[in-house]
Enzyme design. Structure first.
Site, PDB file in Angstrom:
ATOM      1  CE1 TYR A  51       3.717   6.262 -10.475  1.00  0.00           C
ATOM      2  CE2 TYR A  51       1.449   6.420 -11.212  1.00  0.00           C
ATOM      3  CZ  TYR A  51       2.596   5.677 -11.022  1.00  0.00           C
ATOM      4  OH  TYR A  51       2.609   4.365 -11.364  1.00  0.00           O
ATOM      5  CD  GLU A  53       7.895   6.848 -11.700  1.00  0.00           C
ATOM      6  OE1 GLU A  53       8.068   7.795 -12.474  1.00  0.00           O
ATOM      7  OE2 GLU A  53       7.741   5.670 -12.082  1.00  0.00           O
ATOM      8  CG  ASP A 197      12.748 -10.779   6.260  1.00  0.00           C
ATOM      9  OD1 ASP A 197      11.938 -10.056   6.880  1.00  0.00           O
ATOM     10  OD2 ASP A 197      12.442 -11.424   5.235  1.00  0.00           O
ATOM     11  CB  THR A 223       6.028  -6.933   6.406  1.00  0.00           C
ATOM     12  OG1 THR A 223       6.091  -7.660   7.633  1.00  0.00           O
ATOM     13  CG2 THR A 223       6.399  -7.863   5.268  1.00  0.00           C
ATOM     14  CE  LYS A 226       4.382 -10.914   7.161  1.00  0.00           C
ATOM     15  NZ  LYS A 226       5.469 -11.762   6.663  1.00  0.00           N
ATOM     16  NE  ARG A 232      -0.740  -7.308   3.503  1.00  0.00           N
ATOM     17  CZ  ARG A 232      -1.296  -8.513   3.508  1.00  0.00           C
ATOM     18  NH1 ARG A 232      -2.401  -8.738   4.184  1.00  0.00           N
ATOM     19  NH2 ARG A 232      -0.746  -9.505   2.850  1.00  0.00           N
TER      20      ARG A 232
END
Ligand code: PLP
Length: 412
Positions: A51, A53, A197, A223, A226, A232
């Site tokens: 983790y 954060e 984008d 992203t 692609k 991902r």
């Protein structure tokens, strides 16, 4: 895969079946690709256990000695690859990245102006069903009815009328380059931020097979999975002056802990994308799309805008007497996987529109070249000529499975 096999044989079998599907079929979904084994391994690494954060040097949990280095490396590589001033690599995917940009700059009810969903825009560019359309006053621009091209003059007029805070350029189904300078001029004239984008064409930008929006736009989202051929995930690139606002919007604004395994896989993908091999790959993607466009047009297919500059084609099937959904289903049965898609000013329903969208990124990753794209065009034409001929479709599926044996994809 031994551990999955002994722990959960059902999922093991399903993964194996999906692997076979990805091997035996010609994958033409414009948003998909094949990542390398290195990217897969980083995605499946123990970094998923941590983790983190916050940001490197300012975390809310201890034990970040290694993770900070991973995230800094991913950021440094992304900055170098795209010539960006600031990069945030934490967005879980493209949609949350876009929402974070809105949170950074907008109040609920503010106006945004993006490409209409049925014309190739993304849900997060202001579609009514999306948070982007529910929480903001979303105006959308259409493509030209005559040419299927972006109509910059009309967008300028619309921007003058609705005075958006953010103008969004970028798409999921537009087969041509975007004139980022024209968008910049419109945004400047109305005092809007320009957000690009580049989710679909980021890989082509990295390989210089597509103009880059990074020096021109205030904020660029993308992203990473692609045409960029990473895991991902997503990232936001921006001018230094917006760095603090963007970082705060991603965390704690929209998300909690970043997916460190994904961050590591992104770093690997960015290293791969900075090579000459990747550069050559992106130029071959564009060539392959053009070759397929040419052969389909020779067979009388109606391509929106009459061709392609990038990795994708949008085909209006009206003159072939078949709907997009029936076509996509018949093509899939034959081993040619793509999606049905609306065409500009589509008279049919969104869940059974007039077109199909075809992308060249994945097949180029497995080594398809010009001659192979000509063959793909022949198969598409054969299926669309007789979509109900089951024997023909079975024959083509068998031919395709055997053809694909000569093109082992990366990662499989
Ligand atoms: C794919 C895509 C996204 C969203 O990506 P997800 O990772 O599916 O959330 C955003 N914008 C555009 C233009 C896209 O094509």
């Amino acid at each position: 895969m031994e551990a999955i096999k002994s722990t959960d044989n059902e999922i093991y079998e399903l993964i194996k079946l999906e692997e076979k599907r990805q091997f035996d079929k010609v994958r033409l979904i414009a948003s998909e690709n094949y990542v390398s084994s290195a990217v897969l391994q980083a995605t499946g690494s123990v970094l998923t256990n941590k983790y983190s954060e916050g940001y490197a040097g300012k975390r809310y949990y201890e034990g970040q000695q290694i993770i900070d280095q991973v995230e800094r490396l991913a950021i440094a590589r992304a900055k170098e690859l795209f010539g960006a001033e600031h990069v945030n690599v934490q967005p879980y995917s493209g949609s949350p990245a876009n929402i974070a940009v809105y949170l950074a700059f907008l109040k609920p009810g503010d106006t945004i102006l993006g490409m209409a969903l049925p014309h190739g825009g993304h849900l997060t560019h202001g579609a009514k069903v999306s948070i982007s359309g529910k929480y903001f006053k979303a105006e959308s621009y259409a493509l030209s009815r005559e040419t299927g091209l972006i109509d910059y003059q009309a967008i300028r007029q619309q921007a003058m009328d609705c005075r958006p805070k953010i103008i969004i350029a970028g798409h999921s189904a537009y087969p041509r380059f975007i004139d980022f300078e024209r968008f910049r001029a419109i945004a400047d004239e109305v005092g809007a931020l320009l957000m690009v984008d580049m989710a679909h064409f980021a890989g082509l930008v990295a390989g210089e097979a597509h103009p880059s929006p990074v020096p021109i736009a205030d904020v660029v989202t993308t992203t990473t999975h692609k045409s960029l051929r990473g895991p991902r995930g997503a990232m936001i690139l921006c001018k230094e002056e917006y760095a603090a606002a963007i970082d705060k919007a991603v965390f704690p604004g929209v998300q909690g802990g970043p997916h460190n395994n994904t961050t590591a896989a992104m770093a690997v993908a960015f290293k791969e994308a900075s090579t000459k091999e990747f550069r050559d790959y992106t130029h071959r993607v564009v060539e392959n799309a053009k070759t397929l466009a040419g052969t389909l047009m020779k067979h009388g297919f109606d391509l929106i805008t009459g061709g392609s500059d990038n990795h994708l084609l949008l085909v209006d099937l009206t003159n072939k007497g078949i709907g997009g959904k029936a076509a996509a289903k018949a093509l899939d049965a034959a081993g040619l996987v793509m999606n049905y898609n609306a065409v500009p000013f589509d008279p049919r329903k969104p869940n059974d529109p007039s077109g199909i969208r075809i992308g060249a990124a994945a097949v180029t990753s497995r080594g398809f070249k010009n001659g192979d794209m000509l063959q793909v065009g022949e198969w598409i034409n054969d299926v669309i000529s007789e979509p109900e001929n089951e024997r023909l479709i079975d024959e083509i599926a068998a031919d395709i499975a055997s053809f694909c044996k000569d093109f082992p994809p990366p990662g499989l």
